[in-house]
Design a protein around this motif. Structure first.
Motif, mmCIF file in Angstrom:
data_model
loop_
_atom_site.group_PDB
_atom_site.id
_atom_site.type_symbol
_atom_site.label_atom_id
_atom_site.label_comp_id
_atom_site.label_asym_id
_atom_site.label_seq_id
_atom_site.Cartn_x
_atom_site.Cartn_y
_atom_site.Cartn_z
ATOM 1 N N ASN A 49 0.468 5.489 -0.118
ATOM 2 C CA ASN A 49 -0.094 6.655 0.081
ATOM 3 C C ASN A 49 0.396 7.758 -0.958
ATOM 4 O OD1 ASN A 49 -2.041 5.614 1.748
ATOM 5 N ND2 ASN A 49 -1.740 7.181 3.499
ATOM 6 N N GLN A 87 -3.085 4.631 -2.901
ATOM 7 C CA GLN A 87 -4.406 5.386 -1.863
ATOM 8 C C GLN A 87 -3.951 6.951 -2.108
ATOM 9 O OE1 GLN A 87 -5.466 2.338 1.537
ATOM 10 N NE2 GLN A 87 -3.884 4.057 2.110
ATOM 11 N N THR A 93 -5.902 10.773 6.581
ATOM 12 C CA THR A 93 -6.281 9.489 6.249
ATOM 13 C C THR A 93 -7.477 8.967 6.756
ATOM 14 O OG1 THR A 93 -3.714 8.906 5.958
ATOM 15 C CG2 THR A 93 -5.306 7.222 6.065
ATOM 16 N N ARG A 151 -0.705 -0.870 -4.350
ATOM 17 C CA ARG A 151 -2.108 -0.362 -4.121
ATOM 18 C C ARG A 151 -2.125 1.113 -3.681
ATOM 19 N NH1 ARG A 151 -7.026 -2.612 -2.994
ATOM 20 N NH2 ARG A 151 -8.348 -1.791 -1.384
ATOM 21 N N VAL A 166 0.827 -1.161 -0.006
ATOM 22 C CA VAL A 166 -0.109 -0.007 -0.004
ATOM 23 C C VAL A 166 0.798 1.393 0.149
ATOM 24 C CG1 VAL A 166 -1.868 1.315 1.319
ATOM 25 C CG2 VAL A 166 -1.884 -1.051 1.244
ATOM 26 N N TRP A 185 -8.910 3.041 6.216
ATOM 27 C CA TRP A 185 -8.053 2.641 5.416
ATOM 28 C C TRP A 185 -6.728 1.832 5.877
ATOM 29 C CZ3 TRP A 185 -6.454 7.022 1.183
ATOM 30 C CH2 TRP A 185 -7.744 7.405 0.556
ATOM 31 N N ARG A 210 -7.905 3.744 -3.881
ATOM 32 C CA ARG A 210 -9.012 4.504 -2.857
ATOM 33 C C ARG A 210 -8.565 6.023 -3.210
ATOM 34 N NH1 ARG A 210 -10.681 1.808 2.334
ATOM 35 N NH2 ARG A 210 -10.236 -0.333 2.028
ATOM 36 N N HIS A 211 -9.481 6.877 -2.742
ATOM 37 C CA HIS A 211 -9.359 8.315 -2.863
ATOM 38 C C HIS A 211 -10.014 9.371 -1.572
ATOM 39 C CE1 HIS A 211 -10.970 12.334 -4.128
ATOM 40 N NE2 HIS A 211 -9.880 12.475 -4.690
ATOM 41 N N HIS A 212 -9.386 10.376 -1.169
ATOM 42 C CA HIS A 212 -10.051 11.040 -0.264
ATOM 43 C C HIS A 212 -9.529 12.477 -0.702
ATOM 44 C CE1 HIS A 212 -11.624 12.211 3.756
ATOM 45 N NE2 HIS A 212 -10.409 12.659 3.972
#
Length: 292
Positions: A120, A143, A166, A141, A118, A170, A159-161
């Motif tokens: 970010n 984010q 965070t 992966r 993962v 997540w 994923r999106h924010h």
């Protein structure tokens, strides 16, 4: 066939939820054995077996091997056989003693199935957009945390924010990349350092990173946290365009993932910290208190 389908369905379920496991296959059997060539099972690191790869004689060796394979990501071929029937050692095969009275031999292949790392990515700069697409293609992966954006702006992201913070649900990132490029650099760095990501790659010059590190230090972050920053981000390929910079950062992520001993990921940090003494274990920093 039905048995194999059930095993593969379980494999998809576990990998889909990010559960580390291994696909275990019997590749050779010398009778008498309860398992036959082609029999399969999905085995988790905590010892759950879904499928069939032999009885209690083979399972201890399989469980031990699965734990090791899940930890280092390396496939293994093992042989479970009584000492009296032991064949000459073969390079690449790890031998285990068959303690049961059956007297058979099993060769078993253990293939770890680990979830994608993962990452970010902070920001919506051109570099960030190229990076999300490239990293996703390299099986990371991704984010994305980027204010004033929508999920459709990053179709490859998992994923999106639309903020730097965070969301609680997540998964923790293994690494982070701050690619804000002048739009929210400090809050994005703060948000990245508040996660478990280590290292945190920062798309910026050493000079700019040094100034921001001083600001963050003034806001209460200790040098232990700041030592996780790597700037400038990426490996040296004389990159100039946003796409080339994103390529160099993606290559750095691949380098960290493939580094067997973690030496690349834990290389000396940016001079942003001047000559401050660095702790031996940068992932735990009690000095940062509530700023973590």
């Amino acid at each position: 066939m039905e048995h194999d389908n059930a095993v593969l369905e379980k494999l998809m379920q576990l990998t889909g939820t990010g559960t580390p496991c291994a696909l275990v296959t019997v590749v050779r059997a010398v009778s008498p054995t309860s398992a036959k060539p082609g029999e399969k099972a999905v085995v988790t690191a905590d010892g759950r077996i879904h499928g069939w790869i032999g009885g209690g004689c083979a399972q201890p060796a399989v469980l031990r091997t699965v734990r090791e394979a899940v930890e280092d990501g390396v496939s293994r071929l093992i042989r479970v056989t009584p000492r009296k029937n032991a064949e000459p050692e073969v390079e690449g095969i790890t031998d285990f003693n068959m303690a049961c009275h059956s007297g058979g031999t099993l060769d078993i292949f253990v293939d770890p199935m680990l979830p994608s790392p993962v990452v970010n990515v902070y920001g919506a700069s051109p570099v960030a957009r190229h990076l999300v697409a490239l990293a996703a293609r390299m099986d990371f992966r991704v984010q994305v945390l980027a204010p004033d954006t929508e999920a459709g702006d990053f179709p490859e992201a998992a994923r999106h924010h639309d903020a730097f913070s965070t969301p609680e649900d997540w998964p923790a990132p293994r690494w982070a990349v701050v690619a804000t490029q002048g739009r929210g650099d400090r809050p994005a760095l703060e948000a990245a350092l508040a996660t478990q990501a280590n290292p945190v790659a920062f798309v910026a010059s050493e000079r700019k990173c040094g100034k921001l590190a001083d600001e963050l230090r003034g806001r209460g972050l200790c040098d232990g946290h700041l030592s996780r920053i790597r700037a400038p981000a990426g490996i040296e390929i004389s990159a100039r365009t946003p796409a080339e910079i994103a390529l160099s950062v993606t290559a750095q992520l691949v380098q960290w993932r493939r580094s067997a001993d973690g030496s690349s990921a834990l290389a000396p940090a940016t001079p942003a910290l001047d000559n401050a003494e660095r702790p031996k274990e940068p992932e735990t920093h009690s000095c940062c208190g509530g700023n973590a």
